[in-house]
Design a protein around this motif. Structure first.
Motif, mmCIF file in Angstrom:
data_model
loop_
_atom_site.group_PDB
_atom_site.id
_atom_site.type_symbol
_atom_site.label_atom_id
_atom_site.label_comp_id
_atom_site.label_asym_id
_atom_site.label_seq_id
_atom_site.Cartn_x
_atom_site.Cartn_y
_atom_site.Cartn_z
ATOM 1 N N ASP A 130 -116.623 -46.150 38.680
ATOM 2 C CA ASP A 130 -115.856 -47.026 37.786
ATOM 3 C C ASP A 130 -116.624 -47.317 36.502
ATOM 4 O OD1 ASP A 130 -113.829 -47.155 39.679
ATOM 5 O OD2 ASP A 130 -114.571 -49.013 40.559
ATOM 6 N N ILE A 131 -117.934 -47.527 36.634
ATOM 7 C CA ILE A 131 -118.751 -47.795 35.444
ATOM 8 C C ILE A 131 -118.751 -46.578 34.531
ATOM 9 C CG2 ILE A 131 -121.061 -48.354 34.612
ATOM 10 C CD1 ILE A 131 -121.530 -49.908 37.189
ATOM 11 N N LEU A 132 -118.917 -45.386 35.111
ATOM 12 C CA LEU A 132 -118.888 -44.163 34.320
ATOM 13 C C LEU A 132 -117.534 -43.991 33.644
ATOM 14 C CD1 LEU A 132 -119.924 -41.425 33.343
ATOM 15 C CD2 LEU A 132 -119.240 -40.466 35.563
ATOM 16 N N ALA A 133 -116.450 -44.222 34.386
ATOM 17 C CA ALA A 133 -115.106 -44.077 33.813
ATOM 18 C C ALA A 133 -114.924 -45.009 32.620
ATOM 19 C CB ALA A 133 -114.055 -44.352 34.877
ATOM 20 N N ALA A 135 -117.329 -46.083 30.627
ATOM 21 C CA ALA A 135 -118.127 -45.550 29.526
ATOM 22 C C ALA A 135 -117.420 -44.374 28.852
ATOM 23 C CB ALA A 135 -119.493 -45.108 30.036
ATOM 24 N N LEU A 136 -116.843 -43.479 29.640
ATOM 25 C CA LEU A 136 -116.146 -42.335 29.064
ATOM 26 C C LEU A 136 -114.893 -42.771 28.318
ATOM 27 C CD1 LEU A 136 -116.532 -39.736 31.964
ATOM 28 C CD2 LEU A 136 -117.860 -39.898 29.844
ATOM 29 N N ARG A 137 -114.235 -43.777 28.844
ATOM 30 C CA ARG A 137 -113.053 -44.310 28.151
ATOM 31 C C ARG A 137 -113.469 -44.949 26.825
ATOM 32 N NH1 ARG A 137 -111.090 -46.407 32.281
ATOM 33 N NH2 ARG A 137 -111.905 -48.528 32.071
ATOM 34 N N ARG A 138 -114.613 -45.614 26.818
ATOM 35 C CA ARG A 138 -115.134 -46.188 25.569
ATOM 36 C C ARG A 138 -115.348 -45.088 24.537
ATOM 37 N NH1 ARG A 138 -118.971 -50.240 24.303
ATOM 38 N NH2 ARG A 138 -117.779 -51.594 25.733
ATOM 39 N N LEU A 139 -115.908 -43.971 24.978
ATOM 40 C CA LEU A 139 -116.160 -42.873 24.064
ATOM 41 C C LEU A 139 -114.860 -42.245 23.567
ATOM 42 C CD1 LEU A 139 -119.178 -41.040 25.711
ATOM 43 C CD2 LEU A 139 -119.195 -42.452 23.664
ATOM 44 N N ARG A 140 -113.906 -42.053 24.467
ATOM 45 C CA ARG A 140 -112.647 -41.435 24.063
ATOM 46 C C ARG A 140 -111.848 -42.338 23.134
ATOM 47 N NH1 ARG A 140 -112.429 -39.992 29.582
ATOM 48 N NH2 ARG A 140 -111.026 -41.753 29.961
ATOM 49 N N ASP A 141 -111.785 -43.622 23.487
ATOM 50 C CA ASP A 141 -110.938 -44.548 22.735
ATOM 51 C C ASP A 141 -111.602 -45.089 21.486
ATOM 52 O OD1 ASP A 141 -109.192 -44.139 24.786
ATOM 53 O OD2 ASP A 141 -109.498 -46.075 25.741
ATOM 54 N N LYS A 142 -112.926 -45.280 21.555
ATOM 55 C CA LYS A 142 -113.610 -45.930 20.454
ATOM 56 C C LYS A 142 -114.738 -45.103 19.853
ATOM 57 C CE LYS A 142 -112.394 -50.558 22.020
ATOM 58 N NZ LYS A 142 -112.850 -51.914 22.349
ATOM 59 N N GLY A 143 -114.930 -43.880 20.389
ATOM 60 C CA GLY A 143 -115.896 -42.985 19.775
ATOM 61 C C GLY A 143 -115.490 -42.685 18.350
ATOM 62 N N ALA A 144 -114.208 -42.881 18.061
ATOM 63 C CA ALA A 144 -113.714 -42.646 16.714
ATOM 64 C C ALA A 144 -114.206 -43.698 15.737
ATOM 65 C CB ALA A 144 -112.181 -42.622 16.729
#
Length: 224
Positions: A130-133, A135-144
């Motif tokens: 869940d923690i990894l998910a 983090a990856l969601r942070r990158l996908r959604d806000k990496g921009a």
């Protein structure tokens, strides 16, 4: 004095450390030596030591050095995770951090430390999936809007290389003209005056991160 009618929860901190190797986003994991979950891969983490750690950031910095031998890179607070079921030892809360680190800065990995493709990592200890998910969601959604992905770049790079970094981290293709227009508008990169011969065609210009761009925010808020 601690009021014994209110049991103290377990308080830990964990780190999602990501890097890029062979064009794949990789997750740093640590195989647990002790129960619970002995022998299972987990995020690097551990207890906060109230007599030693000034704060949670200090705790995860200490833990990374002690358990993986790594440190010296930027950690960003990710989220908190809590509840009665995430740790079989009792009600617990974890303050999670994340970092993007160039592969060369990780050096040779210590025993028990490994890299695994981040988007394929499964069955980690505790609630680390869940923690990894998150983090990856942070990158996908806000990496921009963050230039965190740029932390994976070498000191000098081409424009296709920086676009590839952002596409790999975000897990999506980006329109080349829109991406380069944003780079220019936000002055994220600057020319080095050097070139690199990569094929039989024209030499590619080399760039570097512009001064002061290391931790700017909202860089690509409206990326197409």
């Amino acid at each position: 004095m601690q009021d014994q009618s209110f049991p103290t929860p377990i308080v830990t901190t964990d780190a999602v450390v990501l890097t890029l190797e062979d064009g794949v986003l990789q997750l740093l994991t640590l195989r647990r030596a002790q129960p619970p979950f002995a022998g299972v891969a987990a995020l690097p983490g551990g207890y906060i030591h109230t007599q030693e750690d000034h704060d949670a950031a200090g705790a995860i910095t200490r833990i990374l050095r002690e358990k993986t031998g790594l440190g010296g890179f930027h950690l960003e607070q990710l989220a908190s995770f809590s509840g009665p079921d995430r740790d079989p030892r009792g009600w617990s809360v974890s303050l999670a951090y994340m970092a993007l680190v160039r592969r060369k800065d990780l050096g040779e990995l210590a025993e028990g430390v490994a890299l695994t493709p981040a988007y394929e990592a499964r069955d980690l200890a505790f609630d680390h999936d869940d923690i990894l998910a998150t983090a990856l969601r942070r990158l996908r959604d806000k990496g921009a809007w963050s230039n965190l992905p740029a932390l994976l770049l070498p000191s000098e790079f081409t424009l296709p290389e920086i676009q590839n970094i952002y596409e790999t981290v975000r897990g999506t293709k980006l329109d080349q003209s829109s991406f380069r227009r944003k780079l220019n508008e936000l002055r994220l990169v600057e020319e080095t005056g050097k070139t690199r011969q990569e094929s039989a065609g024209r030499p590619a210009k080399l760039y570097r991160l512009a001064s002061g761009a290391a931790y700017a925010s909202r860089l690509f808020d409206r990326m197409i």
